[in-house]
Design an enzyme around this catalytic site. Structure first.
Site: not given
Ligand code: SDX
Length: 393
Positions: A272, A329
């Site tokens: 998140h 989720d």
């Molecule tokens: C919602 O914003 C909100 O409030 C949203 C929400 C709401 O109520 O409106 O809470 C609802 O959208 C919840 C999120 C649902 N999405 C998912 O579950 C999809 C999987 N999650 C990710 O794609 C990610 O964690 C996000 C999109 C939720 C957050 O992305 P960020 O903050 O941009 O973080 P990032 O993509 O830059 O990740 C940081 C690191 C990265 O690794 P490095 O490049 O540092 O090595 O963490 C890794 C990412 O690759 N990472 C994950 C991961 N989430 C982040 N690696 C594997 N699996 C994951 N789920």
């Protein structure tokens, strides 16, 4: 940085506005709507009361709430011509696309909603109309998919029971919504009701900042929510858990896949932008999942897989150092499934829950007369160059 422009891709460190609606503390895992904790509201309130709180800023008196409910009840019916629009969609149309389209048609049936200078009363009528009609649109999008006749709203029922009946009633048999199911749905909608400046809410605000109507702004928000990185994750989580189950339940294999930078696969429902310890909603939903499934006598192996996946991921250094925890989720789909909601309707449920938040944020932005949203960029394209005739290229 060049000159006055600070690049902040994904707005990770940008405050887009000031708002008095929802408070998040990502470190402490705190979520409050208008100062009330999500834990208290999930326990003691109802979705419509939370909608009132978010939109008007205070918990309603008995009289105010009765009036609010009655206003919504008398607007649940939609124009018969909507059925002609619905018939234009093939049955394989994803319900989110149908929902955003039908919401936008409200601008055609209520053209006065396009007037940016309408009185507060007229704006409030638009708010009541979309709160009342979106459940009907959502249920009709599902009926279009399964090829069943649509059901009209039943104004003798409460909000969730009415929605369930519109979703599942069939002409051939009597339908009574199970109070356990209606209650579980009501709690889930409360937990999704607002979340400050997330992707879809920021979309609603920026569309609304051009003085576009509430209906066009919400329709845009529905489309932003649809993406698998945002609300679409609840559908992707169940698809992932099903894949793990089909693969023999080996959660570590999928955790390793999610860590592999060459593999686009992510652990859906994890991580998140704001919550860096735990998502308070995920905690409540996880407990509710156990509770609802046992009350309904549903034994879903996917719930055990989800718990095993969470346990293994929270011990894995990759997830620990990146502070990745289950988000809203991760468990919600397990409850939706147990109460009979089909997988591709999960994000529609998220949209139904988030609607009062989108409305409240749009209303706040318009009442503050905020400027039109128009970010800048850092230009990285070609330097100036002259046109060359096509036959000389
Ligand atoms: C919602 O914003 C909100 O409030 C949203 C929400 C709401 O109520 O409106 O809470 C609802 O959208 C919840 C999120 C649902 N999405 C998912 O579950 C999809 C999987 N999650 C990710 O794609 C990610 O964690 C996000 C999109 C939720 C957050 O992305 P960020 O903050 O941009 O973080 P990032 O993509 O830059 O990740 C940081 C690191 C990265 O690794 P490095 O490049 O540092 O090595 O963490 C890794 C990412 O690759 N990472 C994950 C991961 N989430 C982040 N690696 C594997 N699996 C994951 N789920």
């Amino acid at each position: 940085e060049t000159g006055l422009i600070t690049l902040d891709e994904g707005y990770k460190n940008t405050g887009a506005t000031t708002s008095g609606i929802t408070f998040l503390d990502g470190e402490e895992g705190i979520l409050r709507y208008r100062g009330y904790s999500i834990e208290e509201l999930a326990e003691k309130s109802t979705f419509l009361e939370v909608a009132y709180l978010l939109i008007y800023g205070e918990l309603p008196s008995v009289k105010e709430f009765e009036q609010f409910k009655n206003e919504i009840t008398v607007h649940t019916l939609v124009h018969e011509d909507i059925k002609k629009i619905l018939d234009g969609f093939p049955s394989n149309a994803h319900p989110m696309g149908v929902l955003s389209s039908l919401v936008c048609t409200l601008t055609a049936f209520y053209p006065e909603s396009l007037d940016p200078n309408r009185s507060a009363d007229k704006v409030n009528l638009s708010i009541i109309r979309i709160l009342a009609k979106m459940p009907t649109f959502a249920a009709w999008a599902y009926k279009n998919e399964v090829g069943h006749p649509v059901n009209y709203p039943d104004n003798s029922l409460d909000y969730c029971s009415n929605f369930l009946k519109m979703m599942f009633a069939l002409p051939a048999e009597k339908y009574e919504a199970d109070p356990v199911v209606a209650d579980a749905l009501d709690k889930l909608l409360i937990l999704h009701a607002d979340h400050e400046q997330n992707c879809s809410t920021s979309t609603v605000r920026i569309v609304g900042s051009s003085k576009a109507s509430l209906y066009s702004s919400v329709s845009a928000g529905i489309n932003a929510l649809w993406g698998p990185l945002h609300g679409g994750a609840n559908q992707a989580v169940i698809e992932m858990l099903e894949a793990i189950k089909a693969d023999g339940g080996n959660v570590q294999k999928f955790i390793d896949k999610a860590k592999d930078k060459n593999d686009p696969f992510r652990l859906m429902g994890f991580g998140h932008r704001v919550y860096k310890n735990f998502d308070p909603r995920a905690k409540i939903i996880k407990k509710a999942a156990d509770n609802v499934l046992s009350k309904l006598g549903v034994n879903d192996p996917v719930l055990e897989i989800a718990k095993g996946l969470e346990e293994a991921a929270l011990k894995d250094p990759y997830f620990v150092e990146r502070k990745l925890y289950p988000n809203v989720d991760f468990y919600s789909g397990i409850i939706y499934r147990a109460i009979g909601i089909p997988t591709d309707m999960f994000t529609v449920m998220f949209a139904l829950g988030r609607l009062p938040g989108w409305i409240a944020q749009w209303k706040e932005m318009r009442e503050k007369n905020e400027p039109i949203g128009r970010p800048r960029q850092i230009y990285t394209g070609s330097k100036i160059r002259s046109y060359v005739e096509m036959n000389k290229r």
